[in-house]
Design a protein around this motif. Structure first.
Motif, short mmCIF file in Angstrom:
data_model
loop_
_atom_site.label_atom_id
_atom_site.label_comp_id
_atom_site.label_asym_id
_atom_site.label_seq_id
_atom_site.Cartn_x
_atom_site.Cartn_y
_atom_site.Cartn_z
N ARG A 114 -1.72 7.98 -6.97
CA ARG A 114 -1.98 7.60 -8.35
C ARG A 114 -0.81 6.78 -8.89
NH1 ARG A 114 -2.42 12.90 -11.91
NH2 ARG A 114 -2.59 11.33 -13.55
N LEU A 115 -1.07 6.02 -9.93
CA LEU A 115 -0.03 5.20 -10.52
C LEU A 115 1.00 6.04 -11.25
CD1 LEU A 115 -2.30 2.35 -11.95
CD2 LEU A 115 -0.68 2.13 -10.04
N GLY A 116 2.20 5.49 -11.41
CA GLY A 116 3.27 6.20 -12.11
C GLY A 116 4.11 7.03 -11.16
N ASN A 117 5.23 7.51 -11.66
CA ASN A 117 6.12 8.31 -10.83
C ASN A 117 5.45 9.60 -10.37
OD1 ASN A 117 8.30 10.49 -10.41
ND2 ASN A 117 9.52 8.62 -10.42
N ARG A 118 4.49 10.12 -11.15
CA ARG A 118 3.81 11.34 -10.73
C ARG A 118 3.19 11.17 -9.34
NH1 ARG A 118 1.83 15.38 -14.17
NH2 ARG A 118 1.82 13.95 -15.97
N GLY A 119 2.68 9.98 -9.07
CA GLY A 119 2.07 9.71 -7.77
C GLY A 119 3.06 9.73 -6.62
N LEU A 120 4.34 9.47 -6.92
CA LEU A 120 5.34 9.46 -5.84
C LEU A 120 5.53 10.84 -5.23
CD1 LEU A 120 8.08 7.10 -7.36
CD2 LEU A 120 6.17 6.52 -5.85
N GLY A 121 5.13 11.89 -5.94
CA GLY A 121 5.25 13.23 -5.39
C GLY A 121 4.38 13.45 -4.17
N SER A 122 3.29 12.69 -4.02
CA SER A 122 2.42 12.82 -2.85
C SER A 122 2.56 11.65 -1.89
CB SER A 122 0.95 12.95 -3.31
OG SER A 122 0.55 11.78 -4.01
N LEU A 123 3.53 10.80 -2.11
CA LEU A 123 3.70 9.62 -1.27
C LEU A 123 4.11 10.03 0.15
CD1 LEU A 123 3.81 6.50 -1.11
CD2 LEU A 123 6.22 6.65 -1.79
N ALA A 124 3.36 9.53 1.13
CA ALA A 124 3.67 9.84 2.53
C ALA A 124 3.85 8.58 3.38
CB ALA A 124 2.55 10.69 3.13
N ARG A 125 3.30 7.45 2.91
CA ARG A 125 3.39 6.24 3.72
C ARG A 125 3.51 5.02 2.83
NH1 ARG A 125 -0.78 2.89 6.88
NH2 ARG A 125 0.50 1.78 8.39
N VAL A 126 4.39 4.12 3.21
CA VAL A 126 4.58 2.84 2.52
C VAL A 126 4.29 1.72 3.50
CG1 VAL A 126 6.27 1.31 1.44
CG2 VAL A 126 6.27 3.74 0.89
N ASP A 127 3.43 0.80 3.11
CA ASP A 127 3.10 -0.35 3.94
C ASP A 127 3.32 -1.62 3.11
OD1 ASP A 127 2.10 -2.32 5.57
OD2 ASP A 127 0.06 -1.51 5.71
N ARG A 143 0.85 -1.19 0.00
CA ARG A 143 0.00 0.00 0.00
C ARG A 143 0.88 1.24 0.00
NH1 ARG A 143 -4.43 -0.14 4.56
NH2 ARG A 143 -5.07 1.69 3.33
N PHE A 144 0.56 2.17 -0.89
CA PHE A 144 1.28 3.43 -1.01
C PHE A 144 0.24 4.55 -0.92
CE2 PHE A 144 3.54 0.12 -3.25
CZ PHE A 144 4.83 0.27 -2.80
N SER A 145 0.33 5.37 0.12
CA SER A 145 -0.72 6.36 0.37
C SER A 145 -0.15 7.74 0.61
CB SER A 145 -1.59 5.92 1.56
OG SER A 145 -0.79 5.62 2.68
N ASP A 146 -1.02 8.75 0.45
CA ASP A 146 -0.64 10.13 0.67
C ASP A 146 -0.86 10.51 2.14
OD1 ASP A 146 -3.36 10.57 0.99
OD2 ASP A 146 -3.62 11.50 -0.98
N ALA A 147 -0.71 11.77 2.47
CA ALA A 147 -0.81 12.21 3.86
C ALA A 147 -2.20 12.01 4.43
CB ALA A 147 -0.41 13.69 3.96
N GLN A 148 -3.24 11.93 3.56
CA GLN A 148 -4.60 11.70 4.02
C GLN A 148 -4.98 10.22 4.03
OE1 GLN A 148 -3.93 14.39 1.73
NE2 GLN A 148 -3.79 15.52 3.67
N GLY A 149 -4.01 9.37 3.73
CA GLY A 149 -4.26 7.94 3.74
C GLY A 149 -4.88 7.39 2.48
N ARG A 150 -4.96 8.22 1.43
CA ARG A 150 -5.54 7.79 0.16
C ARG A 150 -4.49 7.16 -0.71
NH1 ARG A 150 -7.86 13.73 -0.98
NH2 ARG A 150 -5.59 13.97 -0.85
N PRO A 151 -4.83 6.14 -1.51
CA PRO A 151 -3.84 5.55 -2.43
C PRO A 151 -3.33 6.60 -3.40
CG PRO A 151 -5.79 4.16 -2.26
CD PRO A 151 -6.14 5.45 -1.58
#
Length: 375
Positions: A170-183, A160-168
């Motif tokens: 988006r796919l692709g490297n663009r989504g890594l810009g909002s990545l806050a948590r890795v499970d 699971r890869f989620s942002d600061a609000q716990g939402r998944p």
């Protein structure tokens, strides 16, 4: 050299242009047009990129294609397959081989998508192989369309890869810009005999020799986008390291396939030289040891070719066996070419456009040219 010779023709595919089988056959035909008395053995090669399934299917009797529908690297559905090798005492569930190029590869794109392409389909195919209860997995990761660090594939396997609000994200490297948590706790278990990554490169994940800096421009990224892609991978690495401190971004091959090598290492897979794995399956060391000449090749022979790609592997086998080694490449851009003879299709065709338009024709001409140089 005089008389009749045994010639092994073992090229890789000319990516996006011609398969390894087509190039091997063309070179062999050209050679035989000049030296019809020779024994010429076409042996298509691969190094963990495009054509790896084809090479194993040719080499292993009883290998079976398992069809699978997956999400393509930039949306849509891709009809792909993975390869199941027969059961054995060592691997009672068989060995599954999954090729990233057929599920999340750059040749599947109509338009390059450096920020949004992903590896979700690759992970879906891996999951399908796990559902078949294979004993071991081989992952051929060359030819990717993305620089997502393998996040798409890991998500398909339960991470699971989620942002600061716990939402998944988006796919692709663009989504890594909002990545806050890795499970990574929900990742599926590895098969009993483990997972090996077949890679043709040794680049690390980050830095000037890393996935973004070296490979992203080939996937359509401009200079500014490369910096953004690197930033996303840095964020991913920091969060993965907090959960899996033993996974190193500096591991040789972590930067392969836009960082998919790193993602698979985080799952628990290990790195294996792709060319060696394919060569062993084909029995290439023995074939070359019994030959007089070996001809190998790829679409572009450059400085990266020495870092584990098929031609350098084949050249090493030839040197060890004392066999004359020759190269056919679409283009030759390396300063050091460790072959007795070398021919480029661009040279023969008089330009890159003509060489790309009909690589089989010019590969046949290259085989004839090399045969004519045997004395």
């Amino acid at each position: 050299m005089t008389g009749s010779f045994t010639v092994v023709v073992a090229p890789d595919s000319f990516k996006g242009s011609a398969t390894a089988a087509a190039i091997a056959t063309a070179i062999a035909d050209g050679w035989m047009s000049v030296r019809p008395g020779d024994v010429v053995l076409p042996t298509p090669m691969a190094d963990g990129g495009e054509g790896t399934l084809d090479a194993f299917e040719l080499a292993v009797p009883g290998a079976t294609r398992i069809p699978v529908m997956v999400q393509g690297p930039a949306g849509g559905t891709v009809s792909a397959s993975w390869l199941l090798l027969p059961q054995s005492d060592e691997f009672p569930g068989g060995v599954g081989i999954v090729e990233l190029a057929t599920t999340s590869g750059i040749t599947l794109l109509d338009e390059l998508a450096p920020l949004d392409a992903h590896t979700l389909g690759f992970g879906q195919a891996i999951a399908d192989a796990l559902d078949h209860r294979v004993s071991r997995l081989l992952l051929a990761i060359g030819g990717s369309a993305s620089t997502d660090g393998g996040v798409g594939a890991l998500a398909a396997l339960g991470a699971r890869f989620s942002d600061a609000q716990g939402r998944p994200i988006r796919l692709g490297n663009r989504g890594l810009g909002s990545l806050a948590r890795v499970d990574l706790g929900g990742l599926r278990a590895l098969p009993d005999a483990g997972v090996a990554i077949l890679s043709d490169v040794t680049n690390p994940l980050l830095g000037p020799a890393g996935a973004a800096a070296v490979f992203a421009p080939q996937k359509g990224a401009n200079e500014a986008q490369v910096l953004g892609l690197e930033s996303g991978l840095v964020r991913l690495e920091r969060l993965v390291r907090a959960e899996r401190p033993g996974v190193r971004a500096t591991t040789a091959g972590a930067g392969a396939a836009g960082g998919t090598g790193y993602g698979m290492l985080a799952w628990g897979a290990t790195m294996t030289p792709g060319a060696g794995a394919v060569g062993d399956a084909l029995g290439l060391p023995s074939l070359i040891a019994a030959a007089d000449v070996v001809v190998t090749g790829e679409g572009r022979f450059d400085a990266q070719s020495a870092a584990g790609k098929a031609p350098s592997y084949v050249a090493g086998l030839a040197r060890s066996a004392g066999v004359r080694a020759m190269l056919v490449a679409g283009a030759i851009e390396a300063c050091d070419v460790p072959f007795d003879e070398a021919v480029s299709l661009v040279e023969l065709a008089g330009g890159a456009a003509d060489a790309i338009a009909d690589p089989v024709r010019w590969a046949r001409a290259a085989g004839a040219r090399l045969a004519s140089r045997i004395r």
